[in-house]
Design a protein around this motif. Sequence first.
Motif, short mmCIF file in Angstrom:
data_model
loop_
_atom_site.label_atom_id
_atom_site.label_comp_id
_atom_site.label_asym_id
_atom_site.label_seq_id
_atom_site.Cartn_x
_atom_site.Cartn_y
_atom_site.Cartn_z
N THR A 19 0.84 -1.27 0.01
CA THR A 19 0.01 0.09 0.02
C THR A 19 0.91 1.27 0.09
O THR A 19 0.51 2.22 -0.69
N LEU A 20 1.78 1.22 0.65
CA LEU A 20 2.70 2.22 0.84
C LEU A 20 3.55 2.85 -0.53
O LEU A 20 3.58 3.75 -0.82
N ILE A 21 3.80 1.75 -1.24
CA ILE A 21 4.40 2.04 -2.44
C ILE A 21 3.42 2.29 -3.55
O ILE A 21 4.09 2.64 -4.60
N GLY A 22 2.47 1.88 -3.35
CA GLY A 22 1.33 2.19 -4.48
C GLY A 22 1.05 0.64 -5.50
O GLY A 22 2.08 0.06 -5.56
N PRO A 23 0.02 0.79 -6.15
CA PRO A 23 -0.15 -0.21 -7.07
C PRO A 23 0.78 -0.43 -8.22
O PRO A 23 0.88 -1.72 -8.57
N GLY A 362 25.88 4.73 3.75
CA GLY A 362 25.43 5.50 4.81
C GLY A 362 23.84 5.42 5.05
O GLY A 362 23.17 6.38 5.01
N LEU A 363 23.48 4.39 5.39
CA LEU A 363 22.03 3.92 5.99
C LEU A 363 21.54 4.82 6.95
O LEU A 363 20.43 5.13 7.05
N THR A 364 22.22 5.25 7.86
CA THR A 364 22.10 6.27 9.16
C THR A 364 21.22 7.49 8.31
O THR A 364 20.56 8.18 9.16
N VAL A 365 22.18 8.03 7.33
CA VAL A 365 21.53 9.12 6.60
C VAL A 365 19.89 8.98 6.16
O VAL A 365 19.17 9.81 5.98
N THR A 366 19.71 7.59 5.22
CA THR A 366 18.69 7.37 4.95
C THR A 366 17.59 7.43 6.02
O THR A 366 16.55 7.78 5.79
N GLU A 367 17.80 6.58 7.13
CA GLU A 367 17.09 6.81 8.26
C GLU A 367 16.50 7.98 8.88
O GLU A 367 15.32 8.12 8.85
N ALA A 368 17.48 8.91 8.73
CA ALA A 368 16.90 10.23 9.23
C ALA A 368 16.35 10.91 8.05
O ALA A 368 15.22 11.65 8.57
N MET A 369 16.65 10.60 6.82
CA MET A 369 15.82 11.62 5.93
C MET A 369 14.44 10.85 5.89
O MET A 369 13.52 11.53 5.61
N TRP A 370 14.09 9.44 6.09
CA TRP A 370 12.83 8.74 6.19
C TRP A 370 12.05 9.42 7.29
O TRP A 370 10.98 9.70 7.15
N LYS A 371 12.71 9.92 8.14
CA LYS A 371 12.16 10.51 9.55
C LYS A 371 11.94 12.11 9.27
O LYS A 371 11.64 13.06 10.26
N ARG A 429 12.55 11.51 -1.07
CA ARG A 429 13.55 11.05 -1.88
C ARG A 429 13.77 9.42 -1.50
O ARG A 429 13.84 8.46 -2.30
N VAL A 430 13.70 9.30 -0.11
CA VAL A 430 13.67 7.90 0.35
C VAL A 430 12.67 6.99 -0.09
O VAL A 430 12.67 5.78 -0.85
N HIS A 431 11.45 7.61 -0.15
CA HIS A 431 10.15 6.76 -0.68
C HIS A 431 10.33 6.29 -1.95
O HIS A 431 9.95 5.23 -2.49
N ALA A 433 13.50 6.02 -3.63
CA ALA A 433 14.62 5.33 -4.15
C ALA A 433 15.11 4.30 -3.37
O ALA A 433 15.85 3.68 -4.00
N TYR A 434 14.69 4.44 -2.03
CA TYR A 434 15.53 3.55 -1.24
C TYR A 434 14.78 2.51 -0.29
O TYR A 434 14.90 2.27 0.89
N LEU A 435 13.33 2.17 -0.66
CA LEU A 435 12.77 1.05 -0.20
C LEU A 435 12.86 -0.22 -0.71
O LEU A 435 13.25 -0.19 -1.94
N PRO A 436 12.85 -1.37 -0.16
CA PRO A 436 13.19 -2.60 -0.79
C PRO A 436 12.60 -3.19 -1.95
O PRO A 436 13.18 -4.14 -2.47
N ASP A 437 11.57 -2.72 -2.35
CA ASP A 437 11.16 -3.20 -3.76
C ASP A 437 12.31 -2.86 -4.79
O ASP A 437 12.30 -3.46 -5.76
N THR A 438 13.02 -1.73 -4.50
CA THR A 438 14.08 -1.37 -5.60
C THR A 438 15.24 -2.46 -5.47
O THR A 438 15.71 -2.61 -6.54
N ASP A 439 15.45 -2.82 -4.31
CA ASP A 439 16.46 -3.97 -4.23
C ASP A 439 16.02 -5.23 -5.00
O ASP A 439 16.74 -5.82 -5.83
#
Length: 449
Positions: A19-23, A362-371, A429-431, A433-439
Motif C-alpha cells: 500500500t505504501l509503494i502504491g499499486p 550511509g544508511l543512517t543518513v537514509t534513516e534520518a531522511m525517512w524521518k 527521496r527515500v520513498h 529510491a530506497y525502499l526494498p522493492d528497488t532491491d
Amino acid sequence: MQVIDTPAMRPATLDAFLTLIGPERAGRLRDAARRLRGGLDGGTLWHVNSTATGGGVAEMLYVLVPLYRALGVPTRWAVVDGDTAFFDITKRLGNLAYGSTADADLLRPGDLEGYTGHLAGEAEELRAVLRPGDVLLLHDHQTAGLVPLLSAETAGIYWRCHVGVDEPTDGSRRAWAALAPLLDKANGVIFSVAAHLPAELSGHRVAIIPPVLWPFAPKNQHLPAGQLPGLLDRCGLGGPGTVPGYVLADGHRDPAEPLVVQVSRWDRLKDMHAVLTGFGAVPDAQLALIGPDPASIPDDIEQAHWFDVCRTTWTALPDRLRHRTRLVCLPMHDLDDNARLVNAAQRAADVVVQKSLAEGFGLTVTEAMWKARPVVGSAVGGIAAQIEHGATGLLLDDPHDLAAFAALVTRLTSGATDGAALGRRARARVHDAYLPDTDLRAVTGLLCA
C-alpha cells in the motif's frame, strides 16, 4: 558458520508495504519476484555475510530475507564465523578498500593465506546446507574468498560490496590487488555507488544497487508521542533524572536548545572525535554521538579503540563544551530495543549529521531522511548520492573542514535554512529510491538477465 532464522513476515505487514509503494510499484515488485523465483528453478538464494548484529548489512538482511520469502522467493541467510586473527585481517582489508594508506592497515606476509585458509573451513560448512541449484550472494570483503571455493558447486555466485572510496588511493589499489583475483569466477558484482567500482573489476557483469530501508522496522516506524519521553530518558536525552550507565554526560540536556545527533559505529572513518571538536563552533546547541556497545560487534575489532578516542576527546573538552555534548553507547542485547532507542534519538534531533571521511552508502543518513530530519553529511560515497545539496539536505565538501562543518550545522540550528522543508523533501527521496522493492527488482535484473 551460522544459519540465521529470520522471523516470517506477517501478511498484514506485506500488505502495508504494498500500500505504501502504491499499486504500480507493487505490481512491478510481484512481477520481479515471479521472474526471480522462476530463474532459481527450485534453488534457494543464499545471502552470506560476516555478522548477524550491528551495521547496515545485517539490518538490511533482517528485512530483505523475510520480504523475499513473503513474495515466494526461497531465500536464506548464513553468517561466516571468525576468530580475532581473521577479523583483524578483514578489518585492515576493509580499511584499505576505504582508501587508508596507514602502515598499520597494510597486509602482512601470510595474511591472505590465513584469510583464505579460514574461509575454506566456512565453505565446508556451507556445502553441508547448500543444494544443487542454489545461488550465493556474498557480502563484502569478509566473504570474497568464498568465490573460488564454491563457484563450481552453485548455480550462480555473486559478490556485493558495501564499501569503497571515491578516488583510488595506494591503499585501495592494494585492497583490490588482493580481492580482485578472488572474484574471477563470480557471475556478477554489485556496488552501492557507481564511483566505487574499481578498474580491477570493470570486466565483470556489474549492478549498482543501493542499500534500502524498511519503514516498519523498529528503527524507522512511527513512534507515538507518548513513547518518546521514556525512550529519550534511556538515551540520556530526556529531562532531569538519572543518566543511564552507558551514557557519558556532564549534566543533563537542555531541551530548549536544538539537538544535533550522529548515529554511527565507533570507527575512524565516522570521525566522531572530530565532530566533538568541531561542534565547539556551533552556538546554543547540544550534541549526542550515539553508537553501539563496542564489545557487541565481533567482526569490527577497532570499535573499542575509537570509542576510547572519543571518550578521551570528550574528557579534554572545555567545561562549557563538555556540558553540551554526550556520548551514548547503546546496549545491543535486544536489537529491537536498541533500534527503538535510535529511532527516538533521530526523531528528537533537530539536525542529524554524518561527518564520515569515507562512506559506502550511509544508511543512517537514509534513516534520518525517512524521518524527515534535515541532514548535514559529508559529500562522500553514498551520502553524496542520497543528498542533493540545498534540496534534501546539506553536503560538506571537505569532511576535514571543521569550520565549514560547524557553519552548515549552524545554518540549521539557527533557522537560517529551513530544515523542515529539507526534511520533507528528504523523506520523499527515500520513498522513491530506497525502499526494498528497488532491491528485489534490481537483483532480479542481475540474476535473471
